[in-house]
Design an enzyme around this catalytic site. Structure first.
Site, PDB file in Angstrom:
ATOM      1  N   SER A 262       0.856  -1.195   0.000  1.00 24.65           N
ATOM      2  CA  SER A 262       0.000   0.000   0.000  1.00 24.65           C
ATOM      3  C   SER A 262       0.885   1.235   0.000  1.00 24.65           C
ATOM      4  O   SER A 262       2.041   1.181   0.454  1.00 24.65           O
ATOM      5  CB  SER A 262      -0.863   0.017   1.266  1.00 24.65           C
ATOM      6  OG  SER A 262      -1.507   1.271   1.414  1.00 24.65           O
TER       7      SER A 262
ATOM      8  N   TYR B 150      -2.005  -1.254  10.609  1.00 25.88           N
ATOM      9  CA  TYR B 150      -2.109  -1.580   9.176  1.00 25.88           C
ATOM     10  C   TYR B 150      -0.892  -1.091   8.392  1.00 25.88           C
ATOM     11  O   TYR B 150      -0.268  -1.850   7.639  1.00 25.88           O
ATOM     12  CB  TYR B 150      -3.389  -0.953   8.623  1.00 25.88           C
ATOM     13  CG  TYR B 150      -3.575  -1.098   7.129  1.00 25.88           C
ATOM     14  CD1 TYR B 150      -4.145  -2.250   6.586  1.00 25.88           C
ATOM     15  CD2 TYR B 150      -3.215  -0.075   6.247  1.00 25.88           C
ATOM     16  CE1 TYR B 150      -4.319  -2.388   5.217  1.00 25.88           C
ATOM     17  CE2 TYR B 150      -3.390  -0.200   4.879  1.00 25.88           C
ATOM     18  CZ  TYR B 150      -3.948  -1.364   4.369  1.00 25.88           C
ATOM     19  OH  TYR B 150      -4.120  -1.479   3.011  1.00 25.88           O
TER      20      TYR B 150
HETATM   21  P1  NAD Z   1     -11.503  -5.994  -0.097  1.00 25.25           P
HETATM   22  O1  NAD Z   1     -12.168  -5.884   1.213  1.00 25.25           O
HETATM   23  O2  NAD Z   1     -12.367  -6.076  -1.288  1.00 25.25           O
HETATM   24  O3  NAD Z   1     -10.509  -7.232  -0.126  1.00 25.25           O
HETATM   25  C1  NAD Z   1      -9.809  -7.658   1.013  1.00 25.25           C
HETATM   26  C2  NAD Z   1     -10.044  -9.143   1.157  1.00 25.25           C
HETATM   27  O4  NAD Z   1      -9.197  -9.664   2.177  1.00 25.25           O
HETATM   28  C3  NAD Z   1     -11.452  -9.505   1.594  1.00 25.25           C
HETATM   29  O5  NAD Z   1     -12.302  -9.670   0.480  1.00 25.25           O
HETATM   30  C4  NAD Z   1     -11.246 -10.805   2.340  1.00 25.25           C
HETATM   31  O6  NAD Z   1     -11.617 -11.895   1.530  1.00 25.25           O
HETATM   32  C5  NAD Z   1      -9.758 -10.866   2.590  1.00 25.25           C
HETATM   33  N1  NAD Z   1      -9.473 -11.119   4.006  1.00 25.25           N
HETATM   34  C6  NAD Z   1      -9.422 -10.235   5.022  1.00 25.25           C
HETATM   35  N2  NAD Z   1      -9.158 -10.864   6.176  1.00 25.25           N
HETATM   36  C7  NAD Z   1      -9.021 -12.195   5.869  1.00 25.25           C
HETATM   37  C8  NAD Z   1      -8.732 -13.366   6.611  1.00 25.25           C
HETATM   38  N3  NAD Z   1      -8.507 -13.314   7.941  1.00 25.25           N
HETATM   39  N4  NAD Z   1      -8.695 -14.549   5.965  1.00 25.25           N
HETATM   40  C9  NAD Z   1      -8.922 -14.612   4.625  1.00 25.25           C
HETATM   41  N5  NAD Z   1      -9.194 -13.547   3.871  1.00 25.25           N
HETATM   42  C10 NAD Z   1      -9.233 -12.344   4.488  1.00 25.25           C
HETATM   43  O7  NAD Z   1     -10.517  -4.740  -0.192  1.00 25.25           O
HETATM   44  P2  NAD Z   1      -9.279  -4.398  -1.168  1.00 25.25           P
HETATM   45  O8  NAD Z   1      -9.068  -2.951  -0.992  1.00 25.25           O
HETATM   46  O9  NAD Z   1      -9.497  -4.956  -2.503  1.00 25.25           O
HETATM   47  O10 NAD Z   1      -8.076  -5.145  -0.454  1.00 25.25           O
HETATM   48  C11 NAD Z   1      -7.147  -5.951  -1.152  1.00 25.25           C
HETATM   49  C12 NAD Z   1      -5.745  -5.582  -0.719  1.00 25.25           C
HETATM   50  O11 NAD Z   1      -5.455  -4.254  -1.167  1.00 25.25           O
HETATM   51  C13 NAD Z   1      -5.507  -5.560   0.795  1.00 25.25           C
HETATM   52  O12 NAD Z   1      -4.265  -6.150   1.091  1.00 25.25           O
HETATM   53  C14 NAD Z   1      -5.461  -4.087   1.115  1.00 25.25           C
HETATM   54  O13 NAD Z   1      -4.702  -3.820   2.256  1.00 25.25           O
HETATM   55  C15 NAD Z   1      -4.809  -3.554  -0.143  1.00 25.25           C
HETATM   56  N6  NAD Z   1      -4.939  -2.119  -0.353  1.00 25.25           N
HETATM   57  C16 NAD Z   1      -6.153  -1.561  -0.540  1.00 25.25           C
HETATM   58  C17 NAD Z   1      -6.235  -0.185  -0.731  1.00 25.25           C
HETATM   59  C18 NAD Z   1      -7.562   0.500  -0.937  1.00 25.25           C
HETATM   60  O14 NAD Z   1      -7.600   1.737  -0.931  1.00 25.25           O
HETATM   61  N7  NAD Z   1      -8.652  -0.214  -1.118  1.00 25.25           N
HETATM   62  C19 NAD Z   1      -5.087   0.607  -0.740  1.00 25.25           C
HETATM   63  C20 NAD Z   1      -3.861  -0.009  -0.549  1.00 25.25           C
HETATM   64  C21 NAD Z   1      -3.796  -1.380  -0.352  1.00 25.25           C
END
Ligand code: NAD
Ligand code: MG
Length: 295
Positions: free
Chosen positions: A187, A200
């Site tokens: 991130s 985080y």
């Molecule tokens: P999202 O909520 O759609 O996806 C995150 C997924 O993580 C969930 O769907 C879930 O299935 C999984 N998850 C969480 N805890 C879990 C557990 N204990 N066991 C199994 N699965 C688990 O959100 P997203 O934003 O698509 O997140 C995907 C990645 O992107 C993450 O690592 C997040 O930190 C990263 N990210 C997101 C952003 C943003 O702005 N959305 C920015 C930077 C990084």
């Protein structure tokens, strides 16, 4: 035929968001607007024909965008997610199968070591191999003061976001051939930690270092390792405690491109990093942030 040139400021939803809250982990199909994971827009061209990919967090958001793109590029895809997210996962299964590719659903909690280790073997067995490992699942819960950050939350965030990656890679090395690709999701928080995301952001810093170090360890085995660093992307993570509710309306508006990103805008990078076209790319951070510089 000329391909229409598109303005990045308005190509995707560029308005403010309604405040909305769900319990973690949220269902993206209940969000307003529903995140765009490329369901209508991603077109493949055979870049991953016959590959076998496991994507954690593949039910929604960025992982779902990668799952759709991989299937449209010709890969069979297994996804992991939490059991609560079954309805989102079923949609992804249908989208993968609509491309004539195999979809494997492997629900379970990455905080559990036994489950995570078994997940890798189950995916490799169901897919008959494993070429691409996308470690993308993550949890994010905003807490204003370090005094209010519970030990349980700190441990859960670390276990989900980074410790599970060690378990997954240890098992995956039984299967990954030369030419395989490991992609993690870090991130912009790794480089620019927010005051309210102390647990985080620190795990994201760890993911960046882990990915670079792992690339050095695995290079001689012909396995590439890279990480993707998203900025503010409109996903379920953000509306189930990832952001304080008062920050939701303005989410992404302060970036150079003046809007939140959509998961669909990351898919091409996950495809590139998984493909043979990235044969000279390892140990790198790919930032997709709307303008913030990752350094
Ligand atoms: P999202 O909520 O759609 O996806 C995150 C997924 O993580 C969930 O769907 C879930 O299935 C999984 N998850 C969480 N805890 C879990 C557990 N204990 N066991 C199994 N699965 C688990 O959100 P997203 O934003 O698509 O997140 C995907 C990645 O992107 C993450 O690592 C997040 O930190 C990263 N990210 C997101 C952003 C943003 O702005 N959305 C920015 C930077 C990084
Ligand atoms: Mg989800």
């Amino acid at each position: 035929m000329t391909k229409k040139i598109e303005n990045p400021l308005t190509k995707f939803y560029d308005g403010k968001f309604e405040k909305q809250v769900q319990e973690a982990p949220a269902l993206q199909q209940k969000m307003t607007p529903i995140p765009d994971c490329g369901e209508e827009s991603y077109h493949g061209s055979g870049k991953l024909t016959g590959r076998k990919a496991l994507i954690t967090g593949g039910d929604s958001g960025i992982g779902r965008a990668a799952a759709i793109a991989y299937a449209r590029e010709g890969a069979d895809v297994a996804i992991n997610y939490l059991p609560f997210e079954e309805d989102d996962a079923q949609q992804v299964k249908q989208l993968i199968e609509a491309e004539g590719r195999k979809a494997v659903l492997l629900p379970g909690d990455l905080k559990e070591e036994d489950f995570t280790r078994k997940l890798i073997h189950d995916a490799a067995k169901e897919l008959d191999g494993l070429d691409i490992l996308v470690l993308n699942a993550g949890m994010q819960q905003a807490v204003e003061s370090i005094k209010d950050l519970s030990t349980q939350q700190i441990v859960d965030t670390y276990t989900t976001n980074i410790i599970s990656m060690y378990w997954a890679v240890q098992e995956a090395l039984d299967y990954l051939p030369k030419g395989a690709s490991i992609i993690t999701t870090t991130s912009i928080q790794s480089a620019e930690p927010s005051a309210h995301l102390l647990d985080y952001a620190a795990t994201k810093g760890a993911i960046t270092s882990f990915s670079k170090g792992l690339s050095a360890q695995l290079a001689a085995s012909g396995i590439r390792v890279n990480t993707v660093a998203p900025g503010p992307i409109w996903t379920a993570l953000q509306i189930c405690g990832g952001q304080p509710q008062e920050k939701i309306p303005e989410f992404g508006q302060n970036e150079l491109l003046q809007r939140a990103g959509q998961p669909a805008e990351l898919a091409a990078v996950y495809v590139f990093l998984a493909s043979d076209e990235a044969s000279y790319v390892t140990g790198q951070v790919y930032a997709i942030t709307g303008g913030s510089f990752f350094a």
